[in-house]
Motif scaffolding. Structure first.
Motif, PDB file in Angstrom:
ATOM      1  N   THR A 115       1.374   4.222  -2.867  1.00 38.32           N
ATOM      2  CA  THR A 115       0.964   5.578  -2.483  1.00 38.32           C
ATOM      3  C   THR A 115       2.103   6.583  -2.599  1.00 38.32           C
ATOM      4  O   THR A 115       1.930   7.679  -3.157  1.00 38.32           O
ATOM      5  CB  THR A 115       0.430   5.570  -1.033  1.00 38.32           C
ATOM      6  N   ILE A 116       3.285   6.223  -2.069  1.00 39.50           N
ATOM      7  CA  ILE A 116       4.366   7.212  -2.002  1.00 39.50           C
ATOM      8  C   ILE A 116       5.607   6.803  -2.793  1.00 39.50           C
ATOM      9  O   ILE A 116       6.606   7.512  -2.763  1.00 39.50           O
ATOM     10  CB  ILE A 116       4.755   7.487  -0.532  1.00 39.50           C
TER      11      ILE A 116
ATOM     12  N   VAL B 176       0.838  -1.206   0.000  1.00 42.40           N
ATOM     13  CA  VAL B 176       0.000   0.000   0.000  1.00 42.40           C
ATOM     14  C   VAL B 176       0.873   1.256   0.000  1.00 42.40           C
ATOM     15  O   VAL B 176       0.616   2.220  -0.743  1.00 42.40           O
ATOM     16  CB  VAL B 176      -0.935  -0.015   1.229  1.00 42.40           C
TER      17      VAL B 176
END
Length: 229
Positions: A193-194, A189
């Motif tokens: 996301t980053i 995740v």
């Protein structure tokens, strides 16, 4: 096949001088499946779960990093295999060497050195744009991370009475599996996301966050009464 071979070797050639304790000699044991009955082993099991998760945190994403450095899918499998093989050599050397040092010196000191060493060798992996950087950094990380497990096993054996070691070490396997289960979900995740490379810097921070957990366990063990509890 290899697992079957190992099982057959143990079954056919291992001999144990085990005498079951008589009913009169057995002390009342709390329910085996109760976490409250684990006593001092419980914080060590939490530490084992955290260590397992941190070690596995970037493992599922490592082939993506190899592909990014290699520049494509073609040929990336070969480099992935080389990387995993070299990293496994680090873990192979860590077990006997750091385990021996933990027996001959302070186990908690070895645990702290291994946590810091693993954190420092995670950072070059996030910065790597060539395998000449990634491969030795991966080796170093697995070497230091591999030194944590013998220390935690020493602690677990020290605080566990002989008549409870089977169930406590069973809980140890469960704790590792919990870490292995949670780590890829969280890292996947975060990578989505980053960014992929940020995972390696987060992982370095997670290795450092093991230090306060190690210190807490050391303090609890120092404060406990002598003998397994």
């Amino acid at each position: 096949g290899l697992i079957m071979l190992a099982g057959l070797l143990v079954m056919l050639f291992t001999r144990e001088d085990f005498v079951p304790p008589s009913l009169e000699d057995q002390e009342p044991i709390p329910p085996h499946l109760s976490l409250r009955g684990l006593g001092m082993a419980l914080p060590i099991l939490v530490l084992i779960a955290a260590m397992a998760g941190v070690r596995q945190f970037d493992m599922a994403l490592l082939p993506l990093l190899v592909q990014d450095i290699h520049g494509g899918v073609a040929g990336a499998a070969r480099w992935t295999g080389i990387l995993f093989a070299v990293a496994s050599m680090g873990g192979l050397l860590a077990g006997p060497l750091l385990g021996y040092l933990a027996d001959r010196s302070s186990p908690d000191r070895i645990a702290r050195i291994c946590s810091v060493g693993a954190a420092l060798t995670m950072i070059p992996q996030g910065l790597a744009h060539a395998f000449v950087t990634l491969v030795p950094a991966r080796f170093g990380m697995m070497f230091f991370a591999g030194g944590l497990d013998p220390v935690f096993q020493i602690w677990l054996a020290k605080v566990t009475p002989p008549d409870r070691r089977g169930v406590v070490f069973g809980w140890s396997s469960t704790a590792r599996s919990l870490g292995w289960f949670a780590a890829p979900l969280i890292s996947g995740v975060l990578a989505a996301t980053i960014g992929l490379r940020s995972i390696y810097f987060i992982n370095a921070a997670l290795f450092l966050l093991l230090l306060p957990l190690i210190n807490a366990v050391v303090r609890k063990m120092a404060a406990r009464p002598p003998g397994p509890v």
